[in-house]
Design an enzyme around this catalytic site. Structure first.
Site, short mmCIF file in Angstrom:
data_model
loop_
_atom_site.label_atom_id
_atom_site.label_comp_id
_atom_site.label_asym_id
_atom_site.label_seq_id
_atom_site.Cartn_x
_atom_site.Cartn_y
_atom_site.Cartn_z
N HIS A 296 0.38 -1.19 -0.10
CA HIS A 296 0.27 0.28 -0.14
C HIS A 296 1.37 1.22 0.10
O HIS A 296 0.62 2.33 -0.44
CB HIS A 296 -0.93 0.13 1.49
CG HIS A 296 -1.65 -1.03 1.54
ND1 HIS A 296 -2.54 -1.52 2.47
CD2 HIS A 296 -2.72 -1.55 0.24
CE1 HIS A 296 -3.19 -3.36 2.51
NE2 HIS A 296 -3.39 -2.18 0.92
N LYS B 167 -15.75 -7.30 4.38
CA LYS B 167 -14.69 -7.59 4.90
C LYS B 167 -15.28 -7.32 6.22
O LYS B 167 -14.87 -6.92 7.57
CB LYS B 167 -13.78 -7.14 4.96
CG LYS B 167 -13.08 -7.43 3.70
CD LYS B 167 -11.48 -6.70 3.44
CE LYS B 167 -11.19 -6.97 1.56
NZ LYS B 167 -10.16 -5.77 0.73
N ARG C 145 -2.32 -5.71 -8.46
CA ARG C 145 -1.71 -7.47 -8.09
C ARG C 145 -1.34 -8.70 -8.94
O ARG C 145 -0.61 -8.58 -9.34
CB ARG C 145 -1.36 -7.22 -6.67
CG ARG C 145 -0.93 -6.88 -5.89
CD ARG C 145 -1.93 -6.73 -4.47
NE ARG C 145 -2.81 -6.73 -4.53
CZ ARG C 145 -3.75 -7.08 -3.36
NH1 ARG C 145 -3.17 -7.51 -2.45
NH2 ARG C 145 -5.10 -6.89 -3.37
N SER D 186 -2.77 -7.49 3.33
CA SER D 186 -3.22 -7.26 4.26
C SER D 186 -3.55 -9.04 4.92
O SER D 186 -2.99 -9.35 6.07
CB SER D 186 -4.41 -6.58 4.57
OG SER D 186 -4.17 -5.24 3.95
P1 ADP Z 1 -6.05 -5.81 0.64
O1 ADP Z 1 -7.20 -5.96 -0.96
O2 ADP Z 1 -4.92 -6.09 0.68
O3 ADP Z 1 -7.46 -6.32 1.63
P2 ADP Z 1 -6.73 -3.50 0.35
O4 ADP Z 1 -8.41 -3.25 0.18
O5 ADP Z 1 -6.80 -2.33 1.91
O6 ADP Z 1 -6.28 -4.61 0.75
O7 ADP Z 1 -6.27 -2.57 -0.81
C1 ADP Z 1 -6.54 -1.38 -1.45
C2 ADP Z 1 -5.76 -1.18 -2.75
O8 ADP Z 1 -4.39 -0.88 -2.53
C3 ADP Z 1 -6.70 -2.30 -3.67
O9 ADP Z 1 -6.68 -1.38 -4.89
C4 ADP Z 1 -5.24 -2.63 -4.00
O10 ADP Z 1 -5.23 -3.88 -4.97
C5 ADP Z 1 -4.35 -2.20 -3.69
N1 ADP Z 1 -2.97 -3.19 -3.36
C6 ADP Z 1 -2.97 -3.77 -1.62
N2 ADP Z 1 -2.31 -4.20 -1.67
C7 ADP Z 1 -1.28 -4.54 -2.61
C8 ADP Z 1 0.97 -4.68 -2.92
N3 ADP Z 1 1.08 -5.38 -2.36
N4 ADP Z 1 0.49 -3.85 -3.99
C9 ADP Z 1 -0.21 -3.19 -4.53
N5 ADP Z 1 -1.60 -2.59 -4.50
C10 ADP Z 1 -1.78 -3.19 -3.07
#
Ligand code: ADP
Length: 162
Positions: A17, A41, A91, A129
């Site tokens: 992130h 979630k 990703r 996460s």
């Molecule tokens: P997660 O998918 O880890 O639960 P979130 O819902 O908080 O995370 O994700 C928020 C945004 O960050 C989404 O667009 C997700 O694709 C992106 N994201 C999450 N992890 C990564 C990463 N390792 N690299 C790039 N983008 C990421």
């Protein structure tokens, strides 16, 4: 002034992130990290307030990054920040399908709203996460995965959860 809104659940914020936030902060005037209350979630590890606190700890030094929270529709929230775009990290192809759909729905609700996709940095492609939470339960080394300011918070919270 061009604002980028970076929405997510950030439970907790990872280095993946942070990488997206830092890159977006170089492209846009302001980046608003928006912690969304996501009904899909359930049972998050950290409360909304705790997630805000952890993100603030990590992005505090970045002058053009702000942190907010919102519980409604992202497309409506974006209207408050116009002209604004949404930033998402991709990703894998699996991210693409749902993100593409979300981008189209958001533009249907708010025709001015575009979504910018940044590809994940290679070293964080596997990182989410959920992976971090799973590893934390087994006491794994989280230093390559989480911003260093929050590693102890995540380990402590995981221990307290049992
Ligand atoms: P997660 O998918 O880890 O639960 P979130 O819902 O908080 O995370 O994700 C928020 C945004 O960050 C989404 O667009 C997700 O694709 C992106 N994201 C999450 N992890 C990564 C990463 N390792 N690299 C790039 N983008 C990421």
């Amino acid at each position: 002034m061009k604002t980028a809104i970076y929405p997510g659940s950030f439970d907790p914020i990872t280095k993946g992130h942070l990488n997206i936030i830092e890159r977006a902060a170089k492209i846009f005037d302001v980046v608003v990290v928006c912690v969304m209350v996501n009904s899909d979630k359930k049972n998050p590890l950290f409360s909304l307030e705790e997630r805000l606190h952890l993100i603030n700890k990590v992005v505090g030094e970045l002058p053009n990054v702000r942190v907010e929270t919102f519980s409604g529709l992202l497309a409506e929230y974006a209207k408050r920040h116009e002209p604004a775009v949404i930033v998402k990290g991709l990703r894998a192809v699996s991210d693409f399908e749902s993100e593409f759909q979300m981008a189209l729905i958001n533009r249907k609700i708010n025709p001015n709203l575009d979504t910018f996709f940044l590809t994940a940095s290679e070293q964080y492609t596997y990182l989410s996460s959920s992976v971090v939470k799973e590893l934390a339960r087994y006491g794994a080394d989280l230093s390559g995965l989480l911003p260093e300011q929050i590693v102890d918070d995540v380990l402590e919270k995981t221990r307290n959860r049992g």
